[in-house]
Design a protein around this motif. Structure first.
Motif, short mmCIF file in Angstrom:
data_model
loop_
_atom_site.label_atom_id
_atom_site.label_comp_id
_atom_site.label_asym_id
_atom_site.label_seq_id
_atom_site.Cartn_x
_atom_site.Cartn_y
_atom_site.Cartn_z
N ASN A 132 -11.39 -11.66 65.10
CA ASN A 132 -11.96 -12.99 65.34
C ASN A 132 -10.91 -14.05 65.62
O ASN A 132 -11.26 -15.18 65.98
CB ASN A 132 -12.81 -13.42 64.14
CG ASN A 132 -14.05 -12.54 63.98
OD1 ASN A 132 -14.82 -12.36 64.92
ND2 ASN A 132 -14.24 -11.99 62.78
N PRO A 177 -14.32 -12.56 70.08
CA PRO A 177 -15.01 -13.72 70.63
C PRO A 177 -14.11 -14.90 70.96
O PRO A 177 -14.48 -15.76 71.77
CB PRO A 177 -16.02 -14.08 69.54
CG PRO A 177 -15.50 -13.46 68.30
CD PRO A 177 -14.79 -12.22 68.73
N THR A 178 -12.92 -14.97 70.35
CA THR A 178 -12.01 -16.07 70.66
C THR A 178 -11.04 -15.73 71.79
O THR A 178 -10.30 -16.59 72.25
CB THR A 178 -11.21 -16.47 69.40
OG1 THR A 178 -10.57 -15.31 68.87
CG2 THR A 178 -12.13 -17.07 68.36
N VAL A 181 -17.18 -8.60 74.26
CA VAL A 181 -17.30 -10.01 73.95
C VAL A 181 -15.91 -10.60 73.96
O VAL A 181 -14.93 -9.96 73.56
CB VAL A 181 -18.00 -10.24 72.59
CG1 VAL A 181 -17.19 -9.65 71.45
CG2 VAL A 181 -18.27 -11.72 72.34
N GLY A 182 -15.79 -11.83 74.46
CA GLY A 182 -14.50 -12.48 74.55
C GLY A 182 -13.89 -12.37 75.93
O GLY A 182 -14.23 -11.49 76.71
N ILE A 189 -20.37 -14.00 78.42
CA ILE A 189 -19.62 -14.02 77.17
C ILE A 189 -18.39 -13.13 77.20
O ILE A 189 -17.68 -13.03 76.20
CB ILE A 189 -20.53 -13.63 75.97
CG1 ILE A 189 -21.02 -12.19 76.11
CG2 ILE A 189 -21.67 -14.60 75.82
CD1 ILE A 189 -21.72 -11.67 74.86
N SER A 190 -18.11 -12.50 78.35
CA SER A 190 -16.92 -11.65 78.44
C SER A 190 -16.51 -11.51 79.90
O SER A 190 -17.26 -10.94 80.70
CB SER A 190 -17.19 -10.28 77.81
OG SER A 190 -15.98 -9.58 77.62
#
Length: 383
Positions: A60, A81-82, A100-101, A128-129
Motif C-alpha cells: 500500500n 493502489p498508490t 490495481v495501481g 484504476i491501473s
C-alpha cells in the motif's frame, strides 16, 4: 523440483523515505517459475535483465524504482493502489498484468518509460491501473498504449508501416496551451487555415520515427460540445514542429456522438509533431464560393486539367488542397497553375497511382494569399 529465485542484495534505509530499499549491486536473476515480490523500493545499479519468472509490485506504500540500470522483467504485475514511481525505466519481455495501481513517470522526462519489448503485451488495464506517464514499445508495428492520467485510461492506438525501433506515448489531461506537467505549450488558437478549432482540454505526446496512423478517443470529460456540435467535423490534429501551429493529421468522419467516439489519422511521422489532440475542419465563415469544376482525365484534350484562371490572374501565391468524399487529402499544391490531372500527389494516400484517382465528387479549398481570401467548391472527376 520448483526453481527458486536466488538473490544477492542489501536492504537498507533510504534517507528521507520511511521504507527500506532493495539495492542491487550484483547479478540478480529470476529463474523459470521463480517469483519476486517487491514491497519496498528498488535501487538497481547493476544488470538485472536475465529474468524468466514473475516480478510484482505489491503493498500500500508507493514504491520507487531508481538506479543506473533499467531492470528487465519477463512477467510483471502491479497490485499497489498508490503506484510505482519510475525514476529509471522498466522493460517488460512478456506479460504485464495491471491489477490495481499505476506505473508513474515524470512527464517532463521522456527518457524514462515503462517499455514493452518485442513480444510483450499486457492485460487488465483500466481506470484504476495504467501507465500515468510514458509507455514505450520497441520491435512492434501495432500497439495500444495503456496510458492515462491516473484517473482515466486514455489509450492511443498505433499502427506503423514497420516495426518501431522505439516509440513512446503519454497522455495529458491538461490544456495544451498552458500545461502544468511540462514547460512547452501548444496554443490551441494557433492553427492552419483549414482548421476551425482545436480542443483546450487534453492532448497526447507521441515519439517515433516510423510512418504511422493512430486512433484516439474522446469521452464526456473531453467536452467535445465546447469544440463543435457536429461529430462529422472532428479530426486528429498535431502541433507541427516545423510550422509551430496545429495542422490536420487526418480526415474528418469521426465515429461516435458528442459524448463518446474516436477519430483516426492518416499516416504521419510522430517525431515531426510535439502533441496530438482533436480539432475540427469547420469551413470558416469568410470562405467564398468559386466555381464547381469538371475534370475529365481521359486524354481527349477537353477538361483534362483543373484550370482556375483566377489564381494566376489574381493571386499567383496560393495554396490548393483537394479532398475526397471521406475527407482524405488527395492532392496539395502551392502556387497552383494547372498541375492537377486526376492523380494524387500525396504520399500517404494509398491508391493505384498508375490508374489515378477514381471518378467521383471531390471537395477543394484554395487559399489566395495575395488577396487574403479563401475559396471552396466541388470538383467532378470523370474518366
Amino acid at each position: 523440483m520448483k526453481n527458486l529465485c536466488y538473490l544477492s542484495f542489501f536492504l537498507f534505509g533510504v534517507l528521507g523515505h520511511a521504507q527500506t530499499a532493495l539495492y542491487n549491486s550484483g547479478n540478480i536473476r529470476i529463474h523459470d517459475q521463480g517469483q519476486l515480490g517487491f514491497h519496498t523500493d528498488l535501487i538497481n545499479d547493476a544488470a538485472f535483465d536475465e529474468n524468466v519468472g514473475l516480478a510484482g509490485f505489491y503493498g500500500n506504500d508507493q514504491i520507487y524504482v531508481s538506479g543506473a540500470f533499467a531492470p528487465t522483467f519477463y512477467d510483471m504485475e502491479i497490485a499497489n493502489p498508490t503506484g510505482v514511481l519510475l525514476q529509471t525505466g522498466i522493460n517488460n519481455l512478456n506479460n504485464t498484468n495491471f491489477i490495481v495501481g499505476d506505473f508513474l513517470t515524470f512527464k517532463n522526462q521522456t527518457d524514462v518509460s515503462y517499455t514493452f519489448l518485442q513480444n510483450a503485451f499486457y492485460v487488465g488495464d483500466s481506470d484504476i491501473s495504467q501507465v500515468d506517464g510514458y509507455a514505450g514499445v520497441t520491435g512492434q508495428s501495432s500497439f495500444t498504449f495503456p496510458v492515462g492520467d491516473g484517473v482515466q485510461l486514455r489509450p492511443l492506438i498505433l499502427r506503423s508501416e514497420s516495426e518501431n525501433p522505439l516509440t513512446k506515448c503519454a497522455y495529458f489531461f491538461e490544456n495544451p496551451g498552458s500545461p502544468t506537467s511540462i514547460s512547452d505549450s501548444f496554443d490551441p488558437t494557433l492553427s492552419s487555415r483549414e482548421l476551425g478549432g482545436v480542443t483546450g482540454v487534453e492532448f497526447w505526446r507521441l515519439q517515433g520515427s516510423v510512418p504511422s496512423t493512430i486512433q484516439i478517443s474522446w469521452n464526456e470529460r473531453s467536452n467535445i460540445p465546447f469544440l463543435t456540435d457536429d461529430v462529422n467535423t472532428i479530426m486528429v490534429v498535431g502541433w507541427s514542429k516545423a510550422e509551430k501551429q496545429w495542422v490536420p493529421l487526418g480526415p474528418t468522419g469521426a465515429v461516435g456522438d458528442l459524448s463518446t467516439g474516436y477519430a483516426s489519422s492518416e499516416s504521419f511521422i510522430p517525431d515531426d509533431y510535439e502533441a496530438i489532440t482533436f480539432g475540427t475542419l469547420d469551413v470558416p465563415e469568410d470562405f467564398l464560393d468559386l466555381e464547381n469544376y469538371i475534370v475529365s482525365a481521359n486524354g481527349d484534350g477537353i477538361n483534362d486539367i483543373l484550370m482556375i484562371p483566377e489564381l494566376l490572374e489574381l493571386s499567383p501565391n496560393n495554396h490548393l488542397k483537394i479532398y475526397n468524399r471521406f475527407g482524405s487529402l488527395v492532392f496539395e499544391q502551392e502556387n497552383y497553375t494547372d498541375q492537377f490531372k486526376g492523380y494524387s500527389n500525396v504520399s500517404n494516400f494509398v491508391i493505384d497511382r498508375e490508374q489515378g484517382l477514381p471518378a467521383d465528387v471531390y471537395f477543394y479549398i484554395v487559399t489566395m494569399d495575395d488577396l487574403g481570401l479563401d475559396f471552396q467548391g466541388f470538383l467532378y472527376l470523370t474518366r
